[in-house]
Design a protein around this motif. Structure first.
Motif, PDB file in Angstrom:
ATOM      1  N   TYR A  85      -4.708 -12.754  23.418  1.00  0.00           N
ATOM      2  CA  TYR A  85      -4.221 -13.776  24.351  1.00  0.00           C
ATOM      3  C   TYR A  85      -3.046 -14.537  23.732  1.00  0.00           C
ATOM      4  O   TYR A  85      -1.986 -14.696  24.353  1.00  0.00           O
ATOM      5  CB  TYR A  85      -5.371 -14.747  24.668  1.00  0.00           C
ATOM      6  N   GLU A  86      -3.222 -14.945  22.482  1.00  0.00           N
ATOM      7  CA  GLU A  86      -2.180 -15.701  21.790  1.00  0.00           C
ATOM      8  C   GLU A  86      -0.939 -14.842  21.541  1.00  0.00           C
ATOM      9  O   GLU A  86       0.193 -15.315  21.651  1.00  0.00           O
ATOM     10  CB  GLU A  86      -2.734 -16.216  20.457  1.00  0.00           C
ATOM     11  N   TRP A  87      -1.160 -13.570  21.231  1.00  0.00           N
ATOM     12  CA  TRP A  87      -0.048 -12.648  20.942  1.00  0.00           C
ATOM     13  C   TRP A  87       0.887 -12.547  22.151  1.00  0.00           C
ATOM     14  O   TRP A  87       2.100 -12.684  22.027  1.00  0.00           O
ATOM     15  CB  TRP A  87      -0.607 -11.282  20.565  1.00  0.00           C
ATOM     16  N   PHE A  88       0.309 -12.300  23.319  1.00  0.00           N
ATOM     17  CA  PHE A  88       1.135 -12.114  24.513  1.00  0.00           C
ATOM     18  C   PHE A  88       1.775 -13.429  24.965  1.00  0.00           C
ATOM     19  O   PHE A  88       2.929 -13.436  25.414  1.00  0.00           O
ATOM     20  CB  PHE A  88       0.310 -11.474  25.633  1.00  0.00           C
ATOM     21  N   GLU A  89       1.044 -14.521  24.859  1.00  0.00           N
ATOM     22  CA  GLU A  89       1.643 -15.807  25.232  1.00  0.00           C
ATOM     23  C   GLU A  89       2.775 -16.184  24.273  1.00  0.00           C
ATOM     24  O   GLU A  89       3.791 -16.729  24.698  1.00  0.00           O
ATOM     25  CB  GLU A  89       0.574 -16.901  25.266  1.00  0.00           C
ATOM     26  N   HIS A  90       2.615 -15.856  23.005  1.00  0.00           N
ATOM     27  CA  HIS A  90       3.674 -16.119  22.025  1.00  0.00           C
ATOM     28  C   HIS A  90       4.931 -15.325  22.355  1.00  0.00           C
ATOM     29  O   HIS A  90       6.054 -15.756  22.070  1.00  0.00           O
ATOM     30  CB  HIS A  90       3.182 -15.772  20.617  1.00  0.00           C
ATOM     31  N   GLU A  91       4.738 -14.156  22.983  1.00  0.00           N
ATOM     32  CA  GLU A  91       5.882 -13.322  23.376  1.00  0.00           C
ATOM     33  C   GLU A  91       6.469 -13.737  24.723  1.00  0.00           C
ATOM     34  O   GLU A  91       7.323 -13.049  25.272  1.00  0.00           O
ATOM     35  CB  GLU A  91       5.474 -11.841  23.422  1.00  0.00           C
ATOM     36  N   GLY A  92       6.002 -14.862  25.255  1.00  0.00           N
ATOM     37  CA  GLY A  92       6.598 -15.395  26.470  1.00  0.00           C
ATOM     38  C   GLY A  92       5.956 -14.945  27.761  1.00  0.00           C
ATOM     39  O   GLY A  92       6.560 -15.072  28.833  1.00  0.00           O
TER      40      GLY A  92
END
Length: 400
Positions: A85-92
């Motif tokens: 979840y954090e990975w994809f949100e960090h990628e915008g």
């Protein structure tokens, strides 16, 4: 160092990005047999991309990973659903968690995930070659990939992320490596019921149903969808996952039982029917019914049990109540086959987990050869768990 990744699906593309981030000087090339990368990701979740799950309410890893639960329990400590979840949100990419705990991009567009992964691959210098079908992987001083056009490529390390193969022939590229293979069979499919009148109710959904395979302890909960070919929805798809090998061995000719009231027992349903009759004694049974049903399905169920539609609730005798409660908690259907669930297809089986180091996913027999994703004998029920397995295993391989 040359690293070859075989398969441009979720696991392959995610692994490529993470490898290049850790080792920018490596030459990482992803080989895909089809003409498009991430083709399955583009259609998952009905084209909305159910990319993970919140895991809220999941009683155990075994409940969502019928094969590979022990391995996934270990690997999820390295890269969990929260990390994804954090990975994809960090990628915008802003994400949203639905009431059923499935996680989607806020845009509800799978192509946002596809485009982001492809953009990151280009940004980090990953080489993507589509239309390159690997026919054989051999191991000498280095690894050699032999393609269907007779070209050969050498690599120092190889990551196999070809996804699930519904036929043993799909794993032919691994012949000669001496690996144990778990015979592949389909998983996550709906059930066909030949010439059954309930299919006239196509499109009807009943929430909170429990399904089970008669004669076994296998059961599943969730919404049930009636289709023009039979039964589908999470309660059926999950059951097909739990019983994938059993169903294959039975030739997909079995009996399943549907409890239209989920985990409620016959006595509890009987009490509910009695209360309904006391509240509406002069109403016809066809016009007053439990909220979970629509009128068409309720009338079908009345006809199935042999209760007159125009009978008033006050006229219902004990035998009628007994028949109705018994059927509503144990409605048995003869299954005559399976139906593929849209374009999505999950496989039970593949490269046996005994072949790999559970901490790194590196092949025990061949150092420098790794496996990630559904090519391994790991698969999950519907709800974003299969894609989570792909992200998790890809991350662990890249780190390894």
């Amino acid at each position: 160092m040359k690293i070859a990744i075989v398969g441009a699906g979720a696991a392959g593309c995610f692994a490529a990005i993470e490898i290049k981030r850790r080792k920018p000087e490596a030459v990482v090339t992803v080989y895909e047999s089809g003409h498009k990368a991430l083709a399955k990701v583009a259609v998952t979740g009905g084209g909305r991309c159910n990319l993970t799950n919140s895991f809220r309410g999941v009683r155990s890893v075994e409940a969502v990973y019928p094969r590979g639960a022990r391995l996934m329990k270990r690997l999820l400590r390295e890269f969990s659903h929260e990390d994804a979840y954090e990975w994809f949100e960090h990628e915008g990419i802003p994400l949203t968690t639905q009431e059923d705990n499935c996680v989607f991009p806020v845009s509800q567009d799978a192509m946002e995930i596809v485009d982001k992964l492809l953009w990151l691959m280009r940004k980090h210098g990953v080489v993507l070659k589509t239309g390159h079908r690997v026919e054989r992987i051999s191991h000498g001083e280095r690894y050699t990939l032999s393609f269907s056009n007779h070209d050969n490529v050498e690599a120092d390390k190889v990551v196999v992320t070809t996804g699930g193969s519904p036929k043993l022939s799909g794993l032919k590229m691994l012949d000669g490596l001496g690996l144990d293979i778990s015979f592949p069979v389909p998983s996550l499919f709906s059930f066909c019921i030949a010439n059954h009148p309930i299919t006239a109710m196509t499109g009807t959904v009943v929430e909170d149903v429990q399904t089970s395979i008669v004669g076994t302890k296998m059961r599943a909960d969730g919404p049930l969808l009636i289709t023009h070919w039979g039964l589908s929805g999470p309660a059926v798809l999950k059951l097909s996952s739990y019983g994938a090998r059993y169903l294959h061995d039975c030739g997909y000719n079995i009996k399943i039982a549907v409890n239209w009231f989920g985990s409620a027992n016959e006595n509890e349903v009987m009490e509910m029917l009695y209360e309904m009759s006391l509240r509406h004694p002069q109403k016809q049974v066809q016009s007053i019914y439990p909220e979970r049903f629509n009128s068409r399905l309720w009338i079908y169920l009345l006809d199935y049990v042999g209760i007159r539609r125009d009978m008033r609730w006050a006229e219902m005798g004990r035998k009628s109540f007994n028949r109705m409660a018994a059927m509503l908690t144990n409605h048995v259907f003869d299954i005559t086959g399976k139906n593929k669930f849209k374009e999505e297809f999950v496989t039970c089986g593949g490269v046996a987990l005994s072949n790999v180091n559970p901490s790194t996913l590196e092949c025990r027999l061949h150092p420098g050869l790794y496996f990630a994703g559904e090519v391994l004998d790991v698969d999950a029920i519907t709800g974003g768990f299969n894609l989570q397995a792909a992200w998790t295993m890809a991350y662990v391989v890249a780190k390894s």
